[in-house]
Design a protein around this motif. Structure first.
Motif, PDB file in Angstrom:
ATOM      1  N   SER A  96      35.779  58.268  34.781  1.00  0.00           N
ATOM      2  CA  SER A  96      34.543  58.872  35.268  1.00  0.00           C
ATOM      3  C   SER A  96      33.960  58.001  36.366  1.00  0.00           C
ATOM      4  O   SER A  96      33.823  56.783  36.180  1.00  0.00           O
ATOM      5  CB  SER A  96      33.526  59.015  34.127  1.00  0.00           C
ATOM      6  N   PRO A  97      33.596  58.586  37.505  1.00  0.00           N
ATOM      7  CA  PRO A  97      32.992  57.776  38.572  1.00  0.00           C
ATOM      8  C   PRO A  97      31.613  57.247  38.208  1.00  0.00           C
ATOM      9  O   PRO A  97      31.088  56.381  38.896  1.00  0.00           O
ATOM     10  CB  PRO A  97      32.933  58.750  39.757  1.00  0.00           C
ATOM     11  N   TRP A  98      31.012  57.764  37.123  1.00  0.00           N
ATOM     12  CA  TRP A  98      29.742  57.219  36.649  1.00  0.00           C
ATOM     13  C   TRP A  98      29.969  55.985  35.773  1.00  0.00           C
ATOM     14  O   TRP A  98      29.070  55.187  35.588  1.00  0.00           O
ATOM     15  CB  TRP A  98      28.967  58.275  35.861  1.00  0.00           C
ATOM     16  N   GLU A  99      31.175  55.863  35.239  1.00  0.00           N
ATOM     17  CA  GLU A  99      31.483  54.743  34.347  1.00  0.00           C
ATOM     18  C   GLU A  99      32.467  53.753  34.959  1.00  0.00           C
ATOM     19  O   GLU A  99      32.583  52.625  34.475  1.00  0.00           O
ATOM     20  CB  GLU A  99      32.053  55.271  33.031  1.00  0.00           C
ATOM     21  N   GLU A 100      33.204  54.168  35.977  1.00  0.00           N
ATOM     22  CA  GLU A 100      34.143  53.281  36.663  1.00  0.00           C
ATOM     23  C   GLU A 100      33.880  53.313  38.159  1.00  0.00           C
ATOM     24  O   GLU A 100      33.697  54.393  38.738  1.00  0.00           O
ATOM     25  CB  GLU A 100      35.599  53.692  36.398  1.00  0.00           C
ATOM     26  N   SER A 101      33.863  52.153  38.759  1.00  0.00           N
ATOM     27  CA  SER A 101      33.670  52.032  40.204  1.00  0.00           C
ATOM     28  C   SER A 101      35.016  51.844  40.889  1.00  0.00           C
ATOM     29  O   SER A 101      36.071  51.777  40.239  1.00  0.00           O
ATOM     30  CB  SER A 101      32.770  50.833  40.501  1.00  0.00           C
ATOM     31  N   GLU A 102      34.985  51.736  42.216  1.00  0.00           N
ATOM     32  CA  GLU A 102      36.214  51.432  42.948  1.00  0.00           C
ATOM     33  C   GLU A 102      36.822  50.114  42.462  1.00  0.00           C
ATOM     34  O   GLU A 102      38.045  49.985  42.361  1.00  0.00           O
ATOM     35  CB  GLU A 102      35.930  51.347  44.451  1.00  0.00           C
ATOM     36  N   ALA A 103      35.958  49.140  42.141  1.00  0.00           N
ATOM     37  CA  ALA A 103      36.458  47.847  41.659  1.00  0.00           C
ATOM     38  C   ALA A 103      37.143  47.987  40.306  1.00  0.00           C
ATOM     39  O   ALA A 103      38.147  47.316  40.034  1.00  0.00           O
ATOM     40  CB  ALA A 103      35.305  46.847  41.569  1.00  0.00           C
ATOM     41  N   SER A 274      27.677  37.193  43.402  1.00  0.00           N
ATOM     42  CA  SER A 274      28.870  36.513  42.921  1.00  0.00           C
ATOM     43  C   SER A 274      30.120  37.156  43.505  1.00  0.00           C
ATOM     44  O   SER A 274      30.213  38.375  43.615  1.00  0.00           O
ATOM     45  CB  SER A 274      28.934  36.578  41.389  1.00  0.00           C
ATOM     46  N   GLU A 275      31.070  36.333  43.891  1.00  0.00           N
ATOM     47  CA  GLU A 275      32.321  36.836  44.457  1.00  0.00           C
ATOM     48  C   GLU A 275      33.443  36.816  43.432  1.00  0.00           C
ATOM     49  O   GLU A 275      34.607  36.987  43.771  1.00  0.00           O
ATOM     50  CB  GLU A 275      32.705  35.995  45.679  1.00  0.00           C
ATOM     51  N   PHE A 276      33.100  36.615  42.162  1.00  0.00           N
ATOM     52  CA  PHE A 276      34.123  36.559  41.127  1.00  0.00           C
ATOM     53  C   PHE A 276      34.802  37.920  40.977  1.00  0.00           C
ATOM     54  O   PHE A 276      34.155  38.965  41.012  1.00  0.00           O
ATOM     55  CB  PHE A 276      33.504  36.147  39.793  1.00  0.00           C
ATOM     56  N   VAL A 277      36.115  37.905  40.808  1.00  0.00           N
ATOM     57  CA  VAL A 277      36.903  39.130  40.666  1.00  0.00           C
ATOM     58  C   VAL A 277      37.652  39.078  39.341  1.00  0.00           C
ATOM     59  O   VAL A 277      38.316  38.082  39.032  1.00  0.00           O
ATOM     60  CB  VAL A 277      37.911  39.279  41.829  1.00  0.00           C
ATOM     61  N   LEU A 278      37.526  40.139  38.541  1.00  0.00           N
ATOM     62  CA  LEU A 278      38.286  40.229  37.299  1.00  0.00           C
ATOM     63  C   LEU A 278      39.758  40.445  37.623  1.00  0.00           C
ATOM     64  O   LEU A 278      40.092  41.314  38.427  1.00  0.00           O
ATOM     65  CB  LEU A 278      37.775  41.382  36.433  1.00  0.00           C
ATOM     66  N   PRO A 303      30.049  26.753  41.425  1.00  0.00           N
ATOM     67  CA  PRO A 303      29.293  27.995  41.628  1.00  0.00           C
ATOM     68  C   PRO A 303      30.218  29.191  41.839  1.00  0.00           C
ATOM     69  O   PRO A 303      31.272  29.084  42.469  1.00  0.00           O
ATOM     70  CB  PRO A 303      28.465  27.699  42.887  1.00  0.00           C
ATOM     71  N   GLU A 304      29.812  30.337  41.282  1.00  0.00           N
ATOM     72  CA  GLU A 304      30.525  31.609  41.412  1.00  0.00           C
ATOM     73  C   GLU A 304      31.924  31.576  40.801  1.00  0.00           C
ATOM     74  O   GLU A 304      32.766  32.411  41.106  1.00  0.00           O
ATOM     75  CB  GLU A 304      30.595  32.062  42.875  1.00  0.00           C
ATOM     76  N   SER A 305      32.172  30.622  39.930  1.00  0.00           N
ATOM     77  CA  SER A 305      33.445  30.564  39.217  1.00  0.00           C
ATOM     78  C   SER A 305      33.327  31.347  37.918  1.00  0.00           C
ATOM     79  O   SER A 305      32.234  31.758  37.506  1.00  0.00           O
ATOM     80  CB  SER A 305      33.812  29.115  38.906  1.00  0.00           C
TER      81      SER A 305
END
Length: 700
Positions: A96-103, A274-278, A303-305
Motif C-alpha cells: 500500500s502506498p499509504w503504508e510503504e514509501s519508495e524507500a 538522518s541519512e541512515f539507510v536500512l 552522528p547519523e550512524s
C-alpha cells in the motif's frame, strides 16, 4: 549468523515446523453462519499425494532467507527427483502506498537481490514474477508441471484470501503444502495456547539444519529480471489508483523515509535529516544487528550512524521501539527469523564482558531484540491457530449475519479485527456500501462492541471492529503508544481494509482517536460518533503544541529522574491492582446494568494483560505528553458529529461534559441512562442512535 555458545541451551528443532499437505488447497478455518466460531481442524497427514512427477515449487512470501528455514528444508525433501524452483511474486495489491514509501520498496528490492545471490550460491536462482499472486502461482505451477507448491501458512486476511483462491486454481495433479515456524515450543499446528503463561513451560526451538545444494530442473528459466524500485513502486500506486483519489491522498515523503516504521511520527522527527539507510543485504543485516546490540554499551556513537539512531529512538515509555524501527521489517519479512534474532542477542549477552554485563543499560538492545522476537512469534502463532477460540460474538442461528475474526499485518505487526456483513442477498440490497468502523476504549478490544456489530449488521450495515495495536489479541510490539500512532492505525485500516469512507465511532480514548483521525483525514470519515469520549475541552480553540515526550529536555537531571521513577513505579502498582480488580472495576463502569459486565469480557481483558509487552503498552500512557484538545479536533473536522453519552459515567460529570461539547463544538448530543460504556450497557439504544445518525447523513 553464529549460534555458537547458545545451541546447548536449546532443544532439537524437530517441532519447529508443522507441515500440512492437501491435494487442492489448505485447510480452512471454518466460519459457520450460525455464529459458532471454530478453530482450524487438523488436516489428515496421509492426504492424497500428488500425481505429477515435476519439480517442487517453493513460493517465498514473508520468509526471505535461506537460513533457519524449515519451509525450504520441507520443499527440498518434497522435490521430485531433487528439482526445486524458488519463486517470488511481487503482488502490488498486498502493498500500500499509504503504508510503504519508495524507500520501503527499495528495501524490498535489495532483500530480493540478496536472496537471489544466496540461492545462486546454493546452485539455484530466484524466479521473479510480478502480478496478482492468485493468477501467477497457478500459471507457473502448470507451466512447470510442479508436483508440489510449498509455502508458508498465512495469518494476514489479504494473503489468506489469495492463498484460498490459489488452492482452488492449481492443477489437479499438484499438491499445496503449507509450513509454519515456531520459536517457542513444539507447534502441533492446530492448537496454540491463548495465554502466554502456558508457553513458559516450553523450550525454545533451535535453528533448523542448513539447506544443501538445490537442484534446478533442466532448462528452468529464472523468470524476469527484478525491476527497478521505481517501477515496483509505480505498480503499487497503479494497483490502488481506483480507490481513493483526492479523498485520501498518498502521504508526502517525510524526513524519515520509511513509511512502514512502527513508531509515531513525532518520535521519528527526532531523526530528521538522518541519512541512515536500512539494509536488505543479509550479511549486512546480521552485522547491523550486532552493532545495534553494542550501541548501548556507553560508547559515543558517530552522528547519523545506526548506533546514534538507536539511542535517539529510545525514549521514556518506549523501551525497545528502536529495534522495531530498525529491524521490525527484517523480522516480519523473514530476512531474519525470530530464532536468529533471539539467538544472536543471547550470544551477544553471553560474550559480553562480565563487568559491562553488570550494567543493565549495556544489555538494553539485546533484551529488546529478544523480547520482540518472542512477541512476534507468540502473536503470529496465536493469530494462525487460536484467533477464533473462546470468543463472545453470537450471530444467531438464522444465517442472516456473516461474522469473522481476521488478522491484518500492519507495519510488521499482527493486528486483529472483526468484520460483519449481511449474508447472501441481504448483503446486496440497499445496505450495500453502508460501512461503520467501531473503535474501542483503553484496555478493551474489538469484541467490546459485540451486540453493536451483530445488531448493525442485521440492520444492513457492514461493520468493522478492529482491536487497536497493543490491546486484546493484537500484538503488543514495543513503541511509545500515542494518539498519533493509534490514529495512523485507524487511517491505514480504513484505507487498506475498509477501502471506502465510513462512519467512525469510538468509546473513551477510542473516541478521541476517532476524532483525531477524522480531523487529520476527513476524506475517510462520513460522520463521527463519540461515546463518552476522552479528550480535553477548552473554550479558546488554539492549537496546543504537541510536546514530544513528557520528560522535557530542559528538565534537570533530578527532575527527569523523579518523573521516570514516578511513571515506572506508579504504572507497575496500578497495573498490578488492575490485574486483580478487572471484574469489580468493569461493574462500576456499568451502573445501570452491571450484569452486562460479564465474565467473558473480564476474562479476555485479563488474558490480554498477560501477553508479552502488555505492561509496556500500559506504562507508555504515563509518558504521554499533553494532547491536542478534543474541542480543537472537532473544530478542525467540520463534519457531522453525534455524541452518545452515558449520563451516569463514574469517571466524570457526563451531563455537564455533554452540554459543554454541544455549546463549544455545536454537536448533537443524546444522553442515556448508562455509565462509561453505554454502547455495551444499552446496545439497542446505541444502535438506534447510530442508524438515525447515518440516515441523517443521506440528506446532507
Amino acid at each position: 549468523m553464529d549460534f555458537s555458545g547458545v545451541r546447548a541451551t536449546l532443544r532439537s528443532s524437530c517441532g519447529a515446523c508443522h507441515s500440512v499437505q492437501t491435494r487442492r488447497g489448505p485447510p480452512r478455518r471454518r466460519r459457520p453462519r450460525s455464529g459458532t466460531f471454530l478453530g482450524a481442524s487438523r488436516a489428515d497427514p496421509s492426504a492424497e499425494s500428488c500425481s505429477n512427477e515435476g519439480p517442487c515449487l517453493f513460493w517465498f512470501k514473508h520468509d526471505l532467507r535461506t537460513t533457519d528455514h524449515p519451509g525450504l528444508i520441507q520443499a527440498a525433501k518434497a522435490a521430485k527427483g531433487g528439482a526445486l524452483v524458488p519463486l517470488f511474486v511481487f503482488d502490488p495489491e498486498v502493498y500500500s502506498p499509504w503504508e510503504e514509501s519508495e524507500a520501503d520498496i527499495q528495501w524490498y528490492r535489495e532483500v530480493l537481490m540478496s536472496l537471489k545471490s544466496k540461492l545462486r550460491a546454493l546452485g539455484s536462482d530466484l524466479m521473479f514474477e510480478i502480478g496478482k499472486a492468485e493468477e501467477v502461482v497457478p500459471r507457473i505451477c502448470e507451466e512447470l508441471s510442479a508436483s508440489t507448491v510449498v509455502t508458508q501458512r498465512e495469518t494476514d486476511v489479504v494473503w489468506s484470501g489469495k492463498l484460498d483462491v490459489i488452492a482452488k486454481r492449481i492443477p489437479s495433479g499438484s499438491a499445496l503444502s503449507l509450513y509454519t515456524y515456531t520459536l517457542i515450543g513444539q507447534n502441533t499446528g492446530w492448537s496454540y495456547p491463548l495465554s502466554f503463561a502456558e508457553t513458559k513451560e516450553w523450550d525454545l526451538s533451535g535453528p533448523v539444519e542448513a539447506v544443501g545444494r538445490i537442484k534446478s530442473p533442466e532448462g528452468a528459466s529464472p523468470g524476469r529480471d527484478i525491476p527497478s524500485a521505481d517501477d515496483l513502486y509505480d505498480a503499487v500506486v497503479e494497483a490502488w489508483s481506483g480507490f481513493w483519489g483526492e479523498a485520501n491522498p498518498i502521504p508526502e515523503a517525510s524526513s524519515f523515509p520509511y513509511r512502514s516504521a512502527y513508531c509515531s511520527p513525532e518520535i521519528l522527527s527526532k531523526v530528521q535529516g538522518s541519512e541512515f539507510v536500512l539494509s536488505g543485504a543479509h550479511e549486512v543485516v546480521a552485522n547491523n544487528l550486532n552493532r545495534y546490540f553494542a550501541a548501548f554499551r556507553g560508547d559515543q556513537p558517530r552522528p547519523e550512524s545506526l548506533e546514534s539512531l538507536a539511542l535517539d529512538l529510545e525514549v521514556p515509555g518506549g523501551f525497545g521501539q528502536s529495534f522495531n524501527v530498525l529491524f521490525r521489517k527484517h523480522l516480519s519479512q523473514g530476512v531474519l527469523s525470530p530464532g536468529e534474532v533471539y539467538l544472536a542477542a543471547s550470544s551477544f549477552k553471553a560474550n559480553l564482558n562480565p563487568l559491562s554485563a553488570l550494567f543493565s543499560a549495556s544489555l538494553k538492545g539485546a533484551n529488546a531484540a529478544m523480547a520482540e522476537a518472542v512477541k512476534y512469534d507468540f502473536a503470529h502463532n496465536l493469530h494462525q491457530y487460536s484467533l477464533e477460540r473462546e470468543r463472545m460474538l453470537d450471530a444467531g442461528g438464522d444465517g442472516a449475519v456473516d461474522l469473522s475474526y481476521e488478522s491484518w499485518r500492519w507495519r510488521g505487526t499482527h493486528q486483529e479485527f472483526i468484520v460483519g456483513s449481511p449474508s447472501g442477498e441481504q448483503g446486496e440490497g440497499e445496505g450495500k456500501g453502508k460501512k461503520v468502523v467501531l473503535i474501542h476504549g483503553f484496555g478493551a478490544f474489538g469484541e467490546h462492541w459485540r451486540e453493536n456489530v451483530v445488531g448493525l449488521v442485521r440492520a444492513g450495515y457492514t461493520v468493522y471492529a478492529p482491536t487497536l495495536c497493543g490491546y486484546g489479541r493484537s500484538e503488543k510490539a514495543s513503541a511509545q503508544y500515542t494518539p498519533q500512532l493509534w490514529s495512523l492505525f485507524v487511517r491505514d485500516f480504513i484505507t487498506s481494509i475498509v477501502k471506502s469512507p465510513a462512519v467512525l465511532a469510538g468509546n473513551s480514548i477510542g473516541g478521541y482517536i476517532s476524532a483525531y483521525t477524522a480531523a487529520k483525514h476527513p476524506g475517510l470519515v462520513k460522520g463521527l460518533v463519540l461515546v463518552n469520549t476522552a479528550g480535553k475541552l477548552v473554550e479558546e480553540v488554539a492549537e496546543l503544541p504537541f510536546e514530544e515526550v513528557a520528560i522535557k529536555d530542559e528538565d534537570s537531571g533530578f527532575e527527569a529522574f523523579r518523573k521516570t521513577v514516578v511513571a515506572e513505579v506508579g504504572s507497575r502498582l496500578i497495573f498490578s491492582y488492575l490485574e486483580r480488580s478487572v471484574s469489580g472495576l468493569l461493574r462500576k463502569a456499568y451502573p445501570q446494568f452491571p450484569e452486562r459486565a460479564d465474565a467473558g469480557l473480564a476474562k479476555e481483558i485479563e488474558r490480554a494483560s498477560s501477553d508479552p509487552g502488555a505492561f509496556d503498552v500500559f506504562k507508555s500512557v504515563f509518558y504521554l505528553p499533553p494532547p491536542t484538545p478534543l474541542s480543537n479536533l472537532l473544530k478542525e473536522y467540520e463534519g457531522p458529529v453525534q455524541v452518545f453519552q452515558g449520563a451516569n459515567d463514574p469517571l466524570n460529570d457526563a451531563p455537564a461534559r455533554a452540554k459543554q461539547m454541544k455549546e463549544l463544538c455545536g454537536v448533537e448530543v443524546q444522553l442515556v441512562e448508562a455509565g462509561h460504556c453505554p454502547h455495551d450497557e444499552v446496545p439497542e439504544a446505541f444502535n438506534d442512535c447510530l442508524e438515525a445518525f447515518y440516515s441523517s447523513l443521506l440528506t446532507l
